[in-house]
Scaffold this active site. Structure first.
Site, PDB file in Angstrom:
ATOM      1  CG  HIS A 291      -2.122   0.862   1.072  1.00  0.00           C
ATOM      2  ND1 HIS A 291      -1.970   2.231   1.526  1.00  0.00           N
ATOM      3  CD2 HIS A 291      -3.417   0.748   0.622  1.00  0.00           C
ATOM      4  CE1 HIS A 291      -3.021   2.928   1.262  1.00  0.00           C
ATOM      5  NE2 HIS A 291      -3.893   2.057   0.627  1.00  0.00           N
TER       6      HIS A 291
ATOM      7  CG  ASP B 197      -8.816  -4.403  -2.675  1.00  0.00           C
ATOM      8  OD1 ASP B 197      -9.958  -4.164  -2.268  1.00  0.00           O
ATOM      9  OD2 ASP B 197      -8.028  -3.431  -3.110  1.00  0.00           O
TER      10      ASP B 197
HETATM   11  C1  SDX Z   1      -6.440  -0.115  -2.801  1.00  0.00           C
HETATM   12  O1  SDX Z   1      -4.323   4.231  -1.966  1.00  0.00           O
HETATM   13  C2  SDX Z   1      -5.418   3.906  -1.431  1.00  0.00           C
HETATM   14  O2  SDX Z   1      -5.814   4.266  -0.279  1.00  0.00           O
HETATM   15  C3  SDX Z   1      -5.900   2.662  -2.152  1.00  0.00           C
HETATM   16  C4  SDX Z   1      -7.173   2.011  -1.167  1.00  0.00           C
HETATM   17  C5  SDX Z   1      -8.356   2.843  -0.917  1.00  0.00           C
HETATM   18  O3  SDX Z   1      -8.983   2.179  -0.008  1.00  0.00           O
HETATM   19  O4  SDX Z   1      -8.772   3.518  -1.773  1.00  0.00           O
HETATM   20  O5  SDX Z   1      -6.563   1.689  -0.001  1.00  0.00           O
HETATM   21  C6  SDX Z   1      -7.511   0.673  -2.255  1.00  0.00           C
HETATM   22  O6  SDX Z   1      -6.042   0.229  -3.941  1.00  0.00           O
HETATM   23  C7  SDX Z   1      -5.589  -0.909  -2.223  1.00  0.00           C
HETATM   24  C8  SDX Z   1      -4.283  -1.495  -3.172  1.00  0.00           C
HETATM   25  C9  SDX Z   1      -4.797  -2.657  -3.934  1.00  0.00           C
HETATM   26  N1  SDX Z   1      -3.519  -2.963  -4.905  1.00  0.00           N
HETATM   27  C10 SDX Z   1      -3.016  -4.179  -4.687  1.00  0.00           C
HETATM   28  O7  SDX Z   1      -3.283  -4.953  -3.900  1.00  0.00           O
HETATM   29  C11 SDX Z   1      -2.226  -4.493  -6.032  1.00  0.00           C
HETATM   30  C12 SDX Z   1      -0.995  -4.904  -5.347  1.00  0.00           C
HETATM   31  N2  SDX Z   1      -0.179  -3.758  -4.634  1.00  0.00           N
HETATM   32  C13 SDX Z   1       0.819  -3.031  -5.573  1.00  0.00           C
HETATM   33  O8  SDX Z   1       1.001  -2.830  -7.107  1.00  0.00           O
HETATM   34  C14 SDX Z   1       1.363  -1.764  -4.731  1.00  0.00           C
HETATM   35  O9  SDX Z   1       1.693  -2.145  -3.502  1.00  0.00           O
HETATM   36  C15 SDX Z   1       0.445  -0.133  -4.743  1.00  0.00           C
HETATM   37  C16 SDX Z   1      -0.307  -0.126  -6.061  1.00  0.00           C
HETATM   38  C17 SDX Z   1      -0.883  -0.724  -3.782  1.00  0.00           C
HETATM   39  C18 SDX Z   1       1.213   0.754  -4.074  1.00  0.00           C
HETATM   40  O10 SDX Z   1       2.215   0.867  -4.806  1.00  0.00           O
HETATM   41  P1  SDX Z   1       3.280   2.071  -4.493  1.00  0.00           P
HETATM   42  O11 SDX Z   1       2.861   2.780  -3.326  1.00  0.00           O
HETATM   43  O12 SDX Z   1       3.684   2.884  -5.801  1.00  0.00           O
HETATM   44  O13 SDX Z   1       4.611   1.228  -4.093  1.00  0.00           O
HETATM   45  P2  SDX Z   1       5.707   0.805  -5.090  1.00  0.00           P
HETATM   46  O14 SDX Z   1       5.166   0.133  -6.215  1.00  0.00           O
HETATM   47  O15 SDX Z   1       6.555   1.670  -5.178  1.00  0.00           O
HETATM   48  O16 SDX Z   1       6.420  -0.575  -4.240  1.00  0.00           O
HETATM   49  C19 SDX Z   1       7.494  -0.418  -3.394  1.00  0.00           C
HETATM   50  C20 SDX Z   1       8.297  -1.710  -3.518  1.00  0.00           C
HETATM   51  C21 SDX Z   1       8.768  -1.922  -4.899  1.00  0.00           C
HETATM   52  O17 SDX Z   1       9.840  -2.641  -4.886  1.00  0.00           O
HETATM   53  P3  SDX Z   1      11.302  -1.840  -4.967  1.00  0.00           P
HETATM   54  O18 SDX Z   1      11.214  -1.227  -6.358  1.00  0.00           O
HETATM   55  O19 SDX Z   1      11.428  -0.974  -4.044  1.00  0.00           O
HETATM   56  O20 SDX Z   1      12.430  -3.107  -5.009  1.00  0.00           O
HETATM   57  O21 SDX Z   1       7.622  -2.819  -3.112  1.00  0.00           O
HETATM   58  C22 SDX Z   1       7.499  -3.656  -4.280  1.00  0.00           C
HETATM   59  C23 SDX Z   1       7.629  -2.574  -5.528  1.00  0.00           C
HETATM   60  O22 SDX Z   1       8.143  -3.549  -6.535  1.00  0.00           O
HETATM   61  N3  SDX Z   1       5.853  -3.984  -4.162  1.00  0.00           N
HETATM   62  C24 SDX Z   1       5.538  -5.162  -4.213  1.00  0.00           C
HETATM   63  C25 SDX Z   1       4.259  -5.126  -4.298  1.00  0.00           C
HETATM   64  N4  SDX Z   1       3.846  -4.119  -3.959  1.00  0.00           N
HETATM   65  C26 SDX Z   1       4.897  -3.294  -3.776  1.00  0.00           C
HETATM   66  N5  SDX Z   1       6.157  -6.434  -4.579  1.00  0.00           N
HETATM   67  C27 SDX Z   1       5.511  -7.418  -4.926  1.00  0.00           C
HETATM   68  N6  SDX Z   1       4.156  -7.519  -5.075  1.00  0.00           N
HETATM   69  C28 SDX Z   1       3.475  -6.518  -4.278  1.00  0.00           C
HETATM   70  N7  SDX Z   1       2.021  -6.485  -4.229  1.00  0.00           N
END
Ligand code: SDX
Length: 442
Positions: A319, A377
């Site tokens: 998140h 989720d």
């Molecule tokens: C919702 O924002 C809100 O408030 C949203 C929400 C709401 O109520 O409105 O809470 C609802 O959207 C929940 C999120 C649902 N999405 C998912 O579950 C999809 C999977 N998660 C991600 O794609 C991700 O974690 C996000 C989109 C939720 C957050 O993305 P960020 O903040 O841009 O974080 P990031 O992608 O920069 O991640 C930081 C690191 C990265 O690694 P490095 O480059 O630092 O090595 O963490 C890794 C990412 O690759 N990472 C993951 C991951 N999520 C982040 N690696 C593997 N699996 C994951 N799910």
């Protein structure tokens, strides 16, 4: 909204910081603003005028885009408050109508206020009959989120009497209309996809009961709403009702900042919510769990989630704001157990798989170092599936719940005297000005 929406306090300037460009000695003094909770913000509104420079923050990782008194998140501590009340308390003691009133008006309603609100919302549950013809224009296998975007956008062509965004009463009527009609529109999208007749709303039922009734009743039989399932749906609605300046809410605010009508703005929010990185994740979690299939295959998928060359990510994990357990996921997890027990499917393999996946991921250094925890989720789809709700309706249910949050934030924005059209700038990296080349010389 209009009469009693509370803004606890206007931000205060707590100090001034000076930004200095050491190369040319140019410096600018910027106020630091404090809200009631959370990090201070540097007010950069004068930055461009005084330095000729913009800030650069793709994805808004360090940017506050609005002043808001609705929702507060402490992502490090895993805290979520609506108007100061914790999400755990609201999920346990309130229902969705209470929470909707709280988000819109700033206070929990007393009994007469609550009864009047629930009554007034229920008064708007029916759709203009002409709108039913819209559904027939869609393919039967259309994703219901596609139908939601189309039908909600189309509401602006039907309710001309409440489109004046500068009239507080019209904004209130539109808000009630949207909250009331979203379950009807969602249930009709489902009924259309399975070839069953649309079921009209019943205003003697509460919000969640009526939603289940419109989804699962058929004209040929009596349908009794299971109160445990209605309570579970109500809790899912509460847990999704608002979440500060997330992608879809920011979309609604940005669309609304141009003065666009609220139905169009909410349709824009639904479009943003649909993406798998946002609300579409609840559907994606279930598809992922089905793909993983068994506990033995978890390590293989965890390796894929860590591989930067593989687009696979662990859906329902991570998140932008929570660097701790999403408090909504804890409530959802408990609720999943209750619902599965009520339905007599405690041994649902997907719940076991989800819990095992969570356990293994939370011990894995990759997820620990990046503070990746289950989000809202992760468990919601398991509850919805057990209730017989098809996967492609999961994000639709998120949209039904989030509508009140979108509206509360949209109303707050319209009432904000400092509101302007949203218009970010950019760091341009394209070709500099060059001479036109005629076609025979290219
Ligand atoms: C919702 O924002 C809100 O408030 C949203 C929400 C709401 O109520 O409105 O809470 C609802 O959207 C929940 C999120 C649902 N999405 C998912 O579950 C999809 C999977 N998660 C991600 O794609 C991700 O974690 C996000 C989109 C939720 C957050 O993305 P960020 O903040 O841009 O974080 P990031 O992608 O920069 O991640 C930081 C690191 C990265 O690694 P490095 O480059 O630092 O090595 O963490 C890794 C990412 O690759 N990472 C993951 C991951 N999520 C982040 N690696 C593997 N699996 C994951 N799910």
């Amino acid at each position: 909204m209009s009469e009693s929406a509370s803004k606890i306090g206007a931000p205060e300037t707590s100090k001034i910081i000076t930004l200095t460009d050491t190369q040319n000695g140019l410096s600018v003094e910027l106020p630091v603003l404090s809200g009631t909770s959370g990090p201070n913000v540097i007010d950069i509104r004068r930055l461009y005028a005084e330095t000729g420079m913009f800030t650069y923050d793709p994805g808004f990782t360090s940017t506050g885009s609005a002043e808001s008194a609705i929702t507060f998140i402490d992502g490090e501590a895993g805290i979520l408050l609506h108007r100061g009340y914790s999400i755990e308390d609201l999920a346990e003691h309130s229902d969705f109508m209470d929470v909707s009133y709280l988000l819109l008006y700033g206070e929990l309603p007393n009994k007469p206020q609550r009864d009047k609100f629930a009554h007034d919302v229920s008064y708007h549950t029916m759709l203009h009959e002409q709108l039913t013809y819209f559904y027939r224009g869609f393919r039967r296998d259309a994703h219901p989120m596609a139908i939601m975007i189309g039908v909600v956008g189309a509401l602006s062509a039907f309710y001309h009497d409440s489109l004046d965004i500068n009239d507080a009463r019209q904004r209130e009527i539109t808000s009630y209309r949207l909250i009331a009609k979203m379950p009807t529109i969602a249930a009709m999208a489902y009924k259309y996809s399975i070839g069953q007749p649309f079921i009209y709303p019943r205003n003697d039922l509460n919000y969640a009961e009526n939603f289940l009734h419109m989804l699962f009743a058929v004209p040929a039989e009596e349908y009794d709403v299971n109160p445990v399932l209605a309570r579970a749906v109500d809790r899912i609605l509460i847990l999704h009702a608002d979440h500060e300046q997330n992608a879809s809410t920011s979309t609604v605010r940005l669309a609304g900042s141009s003065g666009a009508n609220p139905f169009a703005c909410i349709a824009a929010g639904i479009a943003s919510l649909w993406g798998p990185a946002h609300g579409g994740a609840n559907e994606a979690v279930l598809r992922m769990l089905e793909e993983i299939g068994s506990v033995e295959r978890i390590p293989e998928f965890l390796e894929r989630a860590k591989d930067k060359d593989d687009p696979f990510r662990l859906m329902g994990f991570g998140h932008r704001v929570y660097k701790n357990y999403d408090p909504r996921a804890s409530v959802m997890r408990t609720s999943a157990h209750e619902v599965l027990e009520e339905l007599g499917v405690q041994n649902e393999p997907l719940l076991k798989l989800a819990m095992e996946l969570e356990k293994i991921a939370l011990e894995d250094p990759y997820f620990v170092e990046r503070k990746l925890f289950p989000n809202v989720d992760f468990y919601s789809g398991i509850i919805l599936r057990a209730m017989g709700i098809p996967m492609d309706l999961f994000t639709v249910i998120f949209a039904v719940a989030r509508t009140v949050g979108w509206l509360a934030q949209w109303n707050e924005m319209i009432e904000d005297p400092s509101q302007k059209i949203g218009r970010p700038r950019q760091l341009y990296t394209g070709a500099p000005k060059r001479d036109y080349v005629s076609i025979d010389q290219r």
